[in-house]
Design an enzyme around this catalytic site. Sequence first.
Site, PDB file in Angstrom:
ATOM      1  N   GLN A 137      -4.920  -3.933  -1.898  1.00  0.00           N
ATOM      2  CA  GLN A 137      -4.880  -2.895  -2.755  1.00  0.00           C
ATOM      3  C   GLN A 137      -4.814  -2.540  -3.971  1.00  0.00           C
ATOM      4  OE1 GLN A 137      -3.892   1.445  -2.694  1.00  0.00           O
ATOM      5  NE2 GLN A 137      -3.348   0.116  -0.703  1.00  0.00           N
ATOM      6  N   ASN A 170       0.685  -1.213  -0.646  1.00  0.00           N
ATOM      7  CA  ASN A 170      -0.051   0.166   0.097  1.00  0.00           C
ATOM      8  C   ASN A 170       0.629   1.300  -0.357  1.00  0.00           C
ATOM      9  OD1 ASN A 170       0.754  -1.244   2.853  1.00  0.00           O
ATOM     10  ND2 ASN A 170      -0.036   0.379   3.960  1.00  0.00           N
ATOM     11  N   SER A 222     -11.127  -5.169  -0.423  1.00  0.00           N
ATOM     12  CA  SER A 222     -11.498  -4.040  -0.016  1.00  0.00           C
ATOM     13  C   SER A 222     -12.481  -3.462  -0.807  1.00  0.00           C
ATOM     14  CB  SER A 222     -10.920  -3.576   1.025  1.00  0.00           C
ATOM     15  OG  SER A 222     -11.127  -2.539   1.701  1.00  0.00           O
ATOM     16  N   CYS A 235       6.359  11.835  11.886  1.00  0.00           N
ATOM     17  CA  CYS A 235       5.170  13.788  12.933  1.00  0.00           C
ATOM     18  C   CYS A 235       3.988  13.265  11.411  1.00  0.00           C
ATOM     19  CB  CYS A 235       5.824  14.239  12.708  1.00  0.00           C
ATOM     20  SG  CYS A 235       5.779  15.719  14.222  1.00  0.00           S
ATOM     21  N   HIS A 267     -13.486   0.082  -0.554  1.00  0.00           N
ATOM     22  CA  HIS A 267     -13.054   1.122  -0.964  1.00  0.00           C
ATOM     23  C   HIS A 267     -12.123   1.588  -1.557  1.00  0.00           C
ATOM     24  CE1 HIS A 267     -10.233   2.129   2.681  1.00  0.00           C
ATOM     25  NE2 HIS A 267     -10.773   1.326   3.077  1.00  0.00           N
TER      26      HIS A 267
END
Lengths: 386, 131
Positions: free
Chosen positions: A179, A151, A199, A325, A201
Site C-alpha cells: 500500500q 491498507n 503489487s 455486514c 495494481h
Amino acid sequence: MRRVYLDNNATTPIAPEVLEAMLPFYRDNFGNPSSIHAFGREVKVAIDEAREQVAALLGAAAEEIVFTSSGTEADNLAIKGTAHALRGKGQHIITCKIEHPAVLNTCKHLEKEGFKVTCLPVDEYGMIRLEELAGAITDETILITIMHGNNEIGTIQPIEEISRIARERCIRFHTDAVQSLGKVPIIVQELGIDLLSLSAHKLHGPKGIGALYVKKGLKLQPILHGGHQERGQRAGTENVAGIVALGRACQLAAQHMADEAKNLSGLRDGLFEGLQERIPRVKLNGHPTKRLPTTLNCSFYGIEGESLLMNLDLAGVAVSTGSACSSGSIEPSHVLVALGLPPQLYQGSLRFSFSRYNTQDDIDYILDILPPIVERLRKMSPFWKE
Amino acid sequence: MTNKLGPYSDKVMDHFMNPRNMGEMEDPDGLGEVGNPVCGDVMRLYLRIKDGIILDAKFKTFGCGAAIATSSMVTEMLKGKTIEEAKKITNQAVAEALDGLPPVKMHCSVLAEEGLEAAISDYERKKGQIS
C-alpha cells in the site's frame, strides 16, 4: 451522473502510460524470455529494463527483485520461504494484528506446520510498540514481518526502528509495502529492509503482477517448483506484459511521488476537516500524522458502514467500509477492532483512498452529498439522540 | 451499469432508501430491542396494540441495507394483524416480501423476526401485569 472513485487502496486505475507500455507484449512481442532466439531476446531485454525500474524506486539492485503474481504471493514467498529455509535455526515468527490477510493467514498456516507466531497488538493509532517487539524476540525468532503502511487506516509503522531491532538480533525483517510503495519514499538500504512485498495494481499498474525485494545473499525456499525463472526463486514463464507494466508504473511513481504526496495529503486533510465542520461526531481512525497521504479512514458514530456505502454508491461515489455486514464478510475489520474502537464506531467506518487522478472537485462533491446521508441514517439509528 | 447495487432487489432498495414507519413511539404497548452492535445490527420495534390487533408499528435500526429494509417491511406486515397472526411471521416471510435477500444477508432478516417476538412478549408481559 457524476462518478467519483475514492477506493484506490482497493485498486487504482491503470495509468495510460502503463497501458501503452504493456500492450505490445500482448500483440507483437510474444516471445518467451527464456528462448535464445530473437523473439525471446527482445522480451528478455524488456524484463531486464522493468527490473531496473522497480529496483530504482526502492534503491535496490535489479537482481534483488523477484517478480510474482501478486502482493499476496510476494508475502507468501517472503514468509514461507524464510520459515522453510531457516527452520533449522528457529521456529518463531513475529507479526502484528493489523497485517493484511496475506500475511496473517500465511502465519496462521505456518502455525499448523509447528511454527510459533507472536501477533503484536497495536495502540489506538495502529502503531506497534517497539518495546513489545523487543520483548517478544526469543532465541528461536527467525522472522519479523510488520507492514509498512496499513491498507485500511494508512498508519505507517516505525520501519527503521523495527529493522534496527531485527538487525541487532540477527533476525530477518520483511515488510508488506503493497500500500505504501510509490506513495511515500522507501529506500530499502536506508530502512534496513531484508524483504519487501509490492503489487502493481496499487500504483496504477495492472492486476496479476507483484514483486518481492530480496536482499542480496538471503536464501528463500521457493513456494513454486518448476523452471529456473527469477534465479530459481519463482518458477513459471514470466508475465511479460505485467512485468513491463509494473516497471513503467514504478518509473511514473518515482517521477510523481513528491508532488503527489503533497497534493493528496492536502485533499485528504481537506476532506476530513470539511467533514468535521459539517457532521458531528466524526472520528479519525489511524495516526494523525504518520499516515499514508492516500488514506483517510473515519467513523460516523451511530450508523453502519454498509448503509453509508450504498447511499454513496447511489450518488456515484466509490469508497470502502470496515463494517461487518459488507461485501460478503460477516466479520468487522480486524484492523479497527485492534485499535480498540467501540462497535458503534468500528461498524460505522468509511475509507476514502486517493490517487493522482483525484481532484478538489471530488472532495467538494463528497462534502455536498455526505452530510445529508449521515443525517438521514442517524435519524433511523437507535444509538443516535439529537 | 447493470446490477448497480450488487445483490439487492429493487424492493429492498426501495425500503432501504424510503423506509416505512421509521421513528419512535411514545408509551408503546409493546417494545422490543434486539441485536448487538458487535454483530453490526440493532433493531428497536414499537407496537401500538388495541383489542389484540396491531394498529401501528414503528422502528429504529442500526444496520446494513438489508437490516433497514427488513425492519421497514416487517412494520408494514404487522399493521392490522392480530397478535396470533403476527406471531406466525417468520424472517423468511419478510425476506420473501422483499423479493428475497442474498444468502449472506439472510441473517439480517432474523433481526426482524426477533424484534417482533421481543415486542409481542413485552406486550404480553405488560398485559399480564395489568389484568
